[in-house]
Design a protein around this motif. Structure first.
Motif, short mmCIF file in Angstrom:
data_model
loop_
_atom_site.label_atom_id
_atom_site.label_comp_id
_atom_site.label_asym_id
_atom_site.label_seq_id
_atom_site.Cartn_x
_atom_site.Cartn_y
_atom_site.Cartn_z
N ALA A 249 -17.38 0.48 -12.59
CA ALA A 249 -16.71 1.58 -11.89
C ALA A 249 -15.76 1.05 -10.83
O ALA A 249 -14.65 1.59 -10.63
N SER A 250 -16.16 -0.01 -10.14
CA SER A 250 -15.33 -0.60 -9.11
C SER A 250 -14.05 -1.18 -9.71
O SER A 250 -12.95 -0.99 -9.18
N LEU A 251 -14.18 -1.87 -10.83
CA LEU A 251 -13.01 -2.42 -11.50
C LEU A 251 -12.07 -1.32 -11.98
O LEU A 251 -10.85 -1.41 -11.82
N GLN A 252 -12.64 -0.29 -12.59
CA GLN A 252 -11.82 0.82 -13.07
C GLN A 252 -11.05 1.45 -11.92
O GLN A 252 -9.86 1.74 -12.04
N SER A 253 -11.71 1.63 -10.80
CA SER A 253 -11.06 2.22 -9.63
C SER A 253 -9.99 1.31 -9.05
O SER A 253 -8.90 1.76 -8.69
N ASP B 286 -6.90 3.84 -9.27
CA ASP B 286 -6.78 4.48 -7.96
C ASP B 286 -6.37 3.49 -6.88
O ASP B 286 -5.58 3.83 -5.99
N GLY B 287 -6.89 2.27 -6.96
CA GLY B 287 -6.56 1.28 -5.94
C GLY B 287 -5.09 0.93 -5.90
O GLY B 287 -4.48 0.89 -4.82
N ILE B 288 -4.51 0.68 -7.06
CA ILE B 288 -3.08 0.37 -7.12
C ILE B 288 -2.25 1.55 -6.62
O ILE B 288 -1.32 1.39 -5.82
N ALA B 289 -2.60 2.76 -7.06
CA ALA B 289 -1.86 3.95 -6.65
C ALA B 289 -1.95 4.17 -5.15
O ALA B 289 -0.95 4.51 -4.50
N ALA B 290 -3.13 3.97 -4.58
CA ALA B 290 -3.30 4.16 -3.14
C ALA B 290 -2.50 3.14 -2.34
O ALA B 290 -1.88 3.48 -1.33
N ILE B 291 -2.51 1.89 -2.78
CA ILE B 291 -1.73 0.85 -2.10
C ILE B 291 -0.24 1.19 -2.15
O ILE B 291 0.48 1.08 -1.14
N GLN B 292 0.24 1.62 -3.31
CA GLN B 292 1.66 1.97 -3.43
C GLN B 292 2.00 3.21 -2.60
O GLN B 292 3.08 3.29 -2.02
N MET C 80 -8.13 0.30 3.99
CA MET C 80 -8.09 1.49 3.13
C MET C 80 -8.64 1.17 1.75
O MET C 80 -9.47 1.91 1.21
N PHE C 81 -8.20 0.05 1.16
CA PHE C 81 -8.68 -0.35 -0.16
C PHE C 81 -10.19 -0.59 -0.13
O PHE C 81 -10.92 -0.16 -1.03
N THR C 82 -10.66 -1.25 0.92
CA THR C 82 -12.09 -1.52 1.06
C THR C 82 -12.87 -0.21 1.14
O THR C 82 -13.91 -0.05 0.48
N SER C 83 -12.39 0.73 1.93
CA SER C 83 -13.06 2.02 2.07
C SER C 83 -13.09 2.77 0.74
O SER C 83 -14.10 3.38 0.37
N ILE D 254 -14.92 -7.16 -4.38
CA ILE D 254 -13.87 -6.25 -3.91
C ILE D 254 -12.74 -7.03 -3.24
O ILE D 254 -11.55 -6.74 -3.46
N ALA D 255 -13.10 -8.04 -2.46
CA ALA D 255 -12.07 -8.88 -1.82
C ALA D 255 -11.23 -9.58 -2.87
O ALA D 255 -10.00 -9.67 -2.75
N ARG D 256 -11.87 -10.08 -3.92
CA ARG D 256 -11.14 -10.75 -5.00
C ARG D 256 -10.21 -9.78 -5.72
O ARG D 256 -9.05 -10.12 -6.01
N ASP D 257 -10.70 -8.59 -5.99
CA ASP D 257 -9.88 -7.60 -6.69
C ASP D 257 -8.65 -7.21 -5.86
O ASP D 257 -7.56 -7.02 -6.41
N TYR D 258 -8.83 -7.09 -4.55
CA TYR D 258 -7.68 -6.73 -3.70
C TYR D 258 -6.59 -7.77 -3.78
O TYR D 258 -5.39 -7.43 -3.84
N GLU D 259 -6.95 -9.03 -3.79
CA GLU D 259 -5.95 -10.10 -3.85
C GLU D 259 -5.12 -10.03 -5.13
O GLU D 259 -3.98 -10.48 -5.16
N VAL D 260 -5.69 -9.42 -6.18
CA VAL D 260 -4.96 -9.26 -7.44
C VAL D 260 -4.12 -7.98 -7.41
O VAL D 260 -2.91 -8.01 -7.61
#
Length: 231
Positions: A53-57, A61-67, A154-157, A192-198
């Motif tokens: 679920a974390s990867l899917q998000s 959602d994570g990419i969209a929120a960052i943008q 924000m991404f972490t939250s 989560i930290a690793r995913d953010y760096e990507v």
């Protein structure tokens, strides 16, 4: 720690709290059916489900929120609306769409009451006038940008919210303890930290939400026998 850091940290904790009244405790992200079908039945399978679920998000959602967050920084409201559209395109089942829209509108309605944020008021007006969908990740980006919370926080939250939703639901429908769920959450932090760096370097065309097992569970939940959580 400076006064401004304390303020932003306090606001981050408030918006990340499971009791923040946007309704995330009402959903299980397909876990209820996964438990009923004996796919998730212990701490190990729960950890795998939460990671999926974390990867899917993160990659949707994570990419969209960052943008969206960066669009606000650049005063580019049209790009923010594009992020909102891209989130909906990544929702493969009705339950996921209902969840992201209901929580998005609730957050927008709450935010305009507790903070002075013209962007959120504009976003809420567009939701009400059906000019945009009003998804939760984009509402999170607006609220946290206005609250002085950083992009990384924000991404972490956001990721914490996804994991916490599933782990909270698991205590009601999976044979796990609080020790199990807290260990899973603790071990998810470096992932989560690793995913953010990507994903911080990705754009809309890189968004994906292909975790078919979870989408099947959510679809089955719409007509399933389990009814502790919304569908």
């Amino acid at each position: 720690m400076s006064a401004s850091s304390i303020i932003s940290c306090m606001r981050l904790l408030e918006m990340s709290d499971s009791q923040f009244p946007v309704g995330n405790f009402s959903f299980s992200n397909g876990l209820e059916t996964a438990s009923y079908e004996k796919i998730v039945h212990d701490a190990d399978t729960l950890s795998q489900y939460a990671h999926a679920a974390s990867l899917q998000s993160a990659y949707s959602d994570g990419i969209a929120a960052i943008q969206a967050y960066r669009a606000i920084s650049n005063d580019d409201y049209d790009r923010l609306l594009l992020a909102d559209k891209e989130v909906i395109l990544c929702k493969m089942n009705d339950e996921a769409r209902q969840m992201v829209l209901r929580m998005g509108k609730k957050l927008a309605e709450l935010a305009v009451q507790i903070m002075d944020c013209s962007t959120m008021q504009r976003f809420l007006d567009d939701i009400r006038n059906e000019r945009t969908a009003g998804t939760y990740p984009v509402a999170q980006a607006i609220a946290m940008h206005c609250a002085g919370i950083s992009e990384e926080e924000m991404f972490t939250s956001q990721q914490f919210g996804v994991i916490n939703m599933i782990l909270g639901a698991s205590l009601r429908c999976v044979r796990v303890s609080h020790y199990d769920t807290q260990k899973i959450a603790y071990n998810m932090a470096p992932l989560i930290a690793r995913d953010y760096e990507v994903v911080r370097n990705l754009d809309f065309e890189d968004m994906r939400a292909f975790v078919p097992g979870m989408d099947i569970m959510a679809s089955l939940h719409e007509k399933g026998n389990m009814r502790m959580f919304m569908n």
